[in-house]
Design a protein around this motif. Structure first.
Motif, PDB file in Angstrom:
ATOM      1  N   MET A   5     -14.487  46.479  24.441  1.00 27.53           N
ATOM      2  CA  MET A   5     -13.056  46.662  24.174  1.00 27.53           C
ATOM      3  C   MET A   5     -12.815  47.752  23.129  1.00 27.53           C
ATOM      4  O   MET A   5     -11.700  47.918  22.655  1.00 27.53           O
ATOM      5  N   LYS A   6     -13.849  48.512  22.777  1.00 32.42           N
ATOM      6  CA  LYS A   6     -13.710  49.607  21.822  1.00 32.42           C
ATOM      7  C   LYS A   6     -12.925  50.734  22.479  1.00 32.42           C
ATOM      8  O   LYS A   6     -13.200  51.114  23.617  1.00 32.42           O
ATOM      9  N   LEU A   7     -11.981  51.251  21.745  1.00 29.90           N
ATOM     10  CA  LEU A   7     -11.128  52.315  22.268  1.00 29.90           C
ATOM     11  C   LEU A   7     -11.944  53.531  22.708  1.00 29.90           C
ATOM     12  O   LEU A   7     -11.712  54.078  23.787  1.00 29.90           O
ATOM     13  N   GLN A   8     -12.919  53.944  21.900  1.00 32.92           N
ATOM     14  CA  GLN A   8     -13.699  55.143  22.234  1.00 32.92           C
ATOM     15  C   GLN A   8     -14.520  54.973  23.510  1.00 32.92           C
ATOM     16  O   GLN A   8     -14.830  55.940  24.178  1.00 32.92           O
ATOM     17  N   ASP A   9     -14.850  53.743  23.880  1.00 33.41           N
ATOM     18  CA  ASP A   9     -15.586  53.501  25.127  1.00 33.41           C
ATOM     19  C   ASP A   9     -14.677  53.575  26.352  1.00 33.41           C
ATOM     20  O   ASP A   9     -15.161  53.641  27.482  1.00 33.41           O
ATOM     21  N   ASN A  10     -13.386  53.554  26.114  1.00 37.93           N
ATOM     22  CA  ASN A  10     -12.439  53.479  27.229  1.00 37.93           C
ATOM     23  C   ASN A  10     -11.502  54.684  27.339  1.00 37.93           C
ATOM     24  O   ASN A  10     -10.531  54.628  28.085  1.00 37.93           O
ATOM     25  N   TYR A  11     -11.790  55.772  26.636  1.00 29.60           N
ATOM     26  CA  TYR A  11     -10.963  56.974  26.743  1.00 29.60           C
ATOM     27  C   TYR A  11     -10.818  57.474  28.183  1.00 29.60           C
ATOM     28  O   TYR A  11      -9.714  57.798  28.616  1.00 29.60           O
ATOM     29  N   PRO A  12     -11.916  57.535  28.943  1.00 36.35           N
ATOM     30  CA  PRO A  12     -11.754  58.005  30.330  1.00 36.35           C
ATOM     31  C   PRO A  12     -10.796  57.124  31.137  1.00 36.35           C
ATOM     32  O   PRO A  12      -9.955  57.633  31.886  1.00 36.35           O
ATOM     33  N   LYS A  13     -10.903  55.831  30.983  1.00 39.36           N
ATOM     34  CA  LYS A  13     -10.043  54.903  31.726  1.00 39.36           C
ATOM     35  C   LYS A  13      -8.589  55.027  31.289  1.00 39.36           C
ATOM     36  O   LYS A  13      -7.676  54.995  32.115  1.00 39.36           O
ATOM     37  N   LEU A  14      -8.379  55.188  29.973  1.00 38.03           N
ATOM     38  CA  LEU A  14      -7.017  55.352  29.463  1.00 38.03           C
ATOM     39  C   LEU A  14      -6.403  56.667  29.945  1.00 38.03           C
ATOM     40  O   LEU A  14      -5.237  56.700  30.331  1.00 38.03           O
ATOM     41  N   ALA A  15      -7.202  57.739  29.917  1.00 42.67           N
ATOM     42  CA  ALA A  15      -6.714  59.038  30.407  1.00 42.67           C
ATOM     43  C   ALA A  15      -6.360  58.944  31.886  1.00 42.67           C
ATOM     44  O   ALA A  15      -5.338  59.482  32.330  1.00 42.67           O
ATOM     45  N   LEU A  16      -7.187  58.240  32.636  1.00 43.37           N
ATOM     46  CA  LEU A  16      -6.920  58.056  34.064  1.00 43.37           C
ATOM     47  C   LEU A  16      -5.641  57.251  34.282  1.00 43.37           C
ATOM     48  O   LEU A  16      -4.780  57.638  35.074  1.00 43.37           O
ATOM     49  N   LEU A  17      -5.503  56.157  33.579  1.00 44.43           N
ATOM     50  CA  LEU A  17      -4.342  55.286  33.741  1.00 44.43           C
ATOM     51  C   LEU A  17      -3.042  55.984  33.348  1.00 44.43           C
ATOM     52  O   LEU A  17      -2.079  56.006  34.118  1.00 44.43           O
ATOM     53  N   ILE A  18      -3.015  56.587  32.176  1.00 44.75           N
ATOM     54  CA  ILE A  18      -1.787  57.251  31.693  1.00 44.75           C
ATOM     55  C   ILE A  18      -1.434  58.438  32.574  1.00 44.75           C
ATOM     56  O   ILE A  18      -0.277  58.607  32.979  1.00 44.75           O
ATOM     57  N   GLY A  19      -2.428  59.260  32.902  1.00 42.99           N
ATOM     58  CA  GLY A  19      -2.183  60.422  33.762  1.00 42.99           C
ATOM     59  C   GLY A  19      -1.693  60.023  35.143  1.00 42.99           C
ATOM     60  O   GLY A  19      -0.785  60.652  35.701  1.00 42.99           O
ATOM     61  N   SER A  20      -2.273  58.967  35.697  1.00 44.03           N
ATOM     62  CA  SER A  20      -1.862  58.495  37.031  1.00 44.03           C
ATOM     63  C   SER A  20      -0.421  58.010  37.032  1.00 44.03           C
ATOM     64  O   SER A  20       0.340  58.303  37.961  1.00 44.03           O
ATOM     65  N   ILE A  21      -0.050  57.289  36.003  1.00 49.92           N
ATOM     66  CA  ILE A  21       1.336  56.805  35.904  1.00 49.92           C
ATOM     67  C   ILE A  21       2.303  57.981  35.821  1.00 49.92           C
ATOM     68  O   ILE A  21       3.324  58.003  36.522  1.00 49.92           O
ATOM     69  N   ILE A  22       1.958  58.971  35.018  1.00 46.26           N
ATOM     70  CA  ILE A  22       2.827  60.157  34.885  1.00 46.26           C
ATOM     71  C   ILE A  22       2.948  60.891  36.222  1.00 46.26           C
ATOM     72  O   ILE A  22       4.047  61.267  36.638  1.00 46.26           O
TER      73      ILE A  22
END
Length: 160
Positions: free
Chosen positions: A114-131
């Motif tokens: 659940m560390k933020l730095q381990d999930n940057y790719p997933k967050l970038a994917l999720l936020i970018g996809s929503i946009i």
């Protein structure tokens, strides 16, 4: 099913490409996607490294890419340049087929921490996809998959 969709997209082009007459209809080349999807699933089932990432584009994402292009075209003539050109459709078939079995690591939405730095790719994917979906709506469906491929390539070293 994406192979049959590509088959349908290539159907109007008959047997001639670049002035060369082939002994088969060009539409059958779309079925390579089906062949490579089967090969991709076999590779995935035998590979034990793919716990937190995929090697190659997963078959559901490839399906969404092909269906998304077809759906956007049938709804509002988006990507018309692609559907009017057999060469571009065959290039898409080749790229799609290669991506299915490529060694390129692709983001899987499985969390190993659940560390933020381990999930940057997933967050970038999720936020970018929503946009992308908010801006482009239906046309954004295949664009999200293209974005997914690009984000996976950008974050290649972080995928373990």
């Amino acid at each position: 099913i994406p192979g049959l969709t590509m088959f349908k997209m290539l159907e109007p082009f008959g047997t001639e490409l670049f002035g060369i007459s082939f002994p088969f209809e060009i539409k059958y080349s779309g079925l390579f996607i089906t062949l490579f999807s089967c090969l991709r699933l076999a590779i995935f089932n035998l590979d034990e490294d793919q716990k937190y990432y995929f090697k190659g584009l997963n078959t559901p994402s490839n399906t969404v890419l092909i269906f998304g292009l077809f759906y956007a075209y049938t709804q509002n003539q988006s990507f018309e340049f692609l559907f009017n050109n057999a060469v571009l459709l065959i290039v898409l078939t080749v790229i799609s087929s290669w991506l299915l079995i490529s060694p390129v690591k692709m983001i899987a939405m499985k969390f190993k921490s659940m560390k933020l730095q381990d999930n940057y790719p997933k967050l970038a994917l999720l936020i970018g996809s929503i946009i992308i979906l908010l801006i482009f709506k239906t046309v954004g469906i295949p664009l999200v998959i293209i974005y997914y491929i690009l984000i996976s390539i950008i974050f290649q070293k972080q995928l373990k």
